[in-house]
Design an enzyme around this catalytic site. Structure first.
Site, mmCIF file in Angstrom:
data_model
loop_
_atom_site.group_PDB
_atom_site.id
_atom_site.type_symbol
_atom_site.label_atom_id
_atom_site.label_comp_id
_atom_site.label_asym_id
_atom_site.label_seq_id
_atom_site.Cartn_x
_atom_site.Cartn_y
_atom_site.Cartn_z
ATOM 1 N N HIS A 46 0.750 -1.221 -0.114
ATOM 2 C CA HIS A 46 0.049 0.057 -0.080
ATOM 3 C C HIS A 46 0.919 1.295 0.025
ATOM 4 O O HIS A 46 1.885 0.994 0.703
ATOM 5 C CB HIS A 46 -0.924 -0.243 1.247
ATOM 6 C CG HIS A 46 -1.746 -1.282 1.529
ATOM 7 N ND1 HIS A 46 -2.517 -1.622 0.911
ATOM 8 C CD2 HIS A 46 -1.362 -2.462 2.424
ATOM 9 C CE1 HIS A 46 -2.972 -2.956 1.256
ATOM 10 N NE2 HIS A 46 -2.319 -3.377 2.103
ATOM 11 N N GLY A 52 15.472 -19.004 5.706
ATOM 12 C CA GLY A 52 14.351 -19.196 6.760
ATOM 13 C C GLY A 52 13.936 -17.593 7.042
ATOM 14 O O GLY A 52 14.732 -16.826 7.666
ATOM 15 N N ALA A 68 19.129 -15.735 6.344
ATOM 16 C CA ALA A 68 17.601 -15.990 7.299
ATOM 17 C C ALA A 68 17.276 -14.417 7.859
ATOM 18 O O ALA A 68 17.967 -13.720 8.253
ATOM 19 C CB ALA A 68 17.908 -16.949 7.978
#
Length: 165
Positions: free
Chosen positions: A109, A146, A164
């Site tokens: 947005h 991750g 990660a």
């Protein structure tokens, strides 16, 4: 981030809502599928995704908005609990490893309230805010660690490693 009028979308549009609901049904079916039933899992992914290559493994649960905007190459591993917000296309090349809890967002947005919020929106728009979407591309032989969050409009080049988190 810069965007143009064509980057904006209408999430409340009936066609988008139907696509999203269908996607939720397929991702739920995928989650509930016997983990060893590769044939059934592949059948669900073929219905869900825009394209799926050879030797693709997606851990469950897996979440996405539409599914049809996701295009996967060959030899891909996507860990469990990944979320792909595919309001624009997500292209993933060959030999890509995506660890658990990775989030890929094509939608966002505007940061300025006068661009983000719609004055007198009732009767004009199903929502009071604007959403824009830009494609994400992940090229060949990439490893994404991750918990990584990939934002709209990003391209990750060949052989890249994204740490990660």
């Amino acid at each position: 981030m810069e965007y143009s009028a064509r980057d904006f979308l209408e999430n409340g549009d009936p066609a988008n809502r139907e696509l999203s609901l269908s996607c939720r049904e397929l991702t739920r079916a995928y989650y509930l599928c016997d983990y060893r039933d590769e044939e059934k899992k592949t059948e669900i992914l073929r219905k869900l995704l825009g394209k799926i290559g050879k030797n693709v493994s997606i851990g469950a649960p897996f979440y996405c908005d539409h599914g049809k905007g996701i295009f996967l190459g060959d030899d891909i591993v996507i860990g469990m609990n990944c979320t792909f917000v595919d309001n624009a296309e997500i292209h993933i090349g060959n030999q890509v490893m995506i660890a658990p809890n990775v989030q890929i967002y094509t939608a966002s947005h505007p940061t300025l309230p006068q661009e983000r919020l719609i004055d007198d929106w009732e009767g004009v728009s199903p929502t009071f805010f604007r959403t824009f979407a830009k494609s994400v591309t992940i090229q060949d032989r990439v490893w994404i660690g991750g918990g990584t969050v990939i934002l709209p409009g990003v391209t990750i080049g060949e052989n890249a490693v994204i740490g990660a988190g």
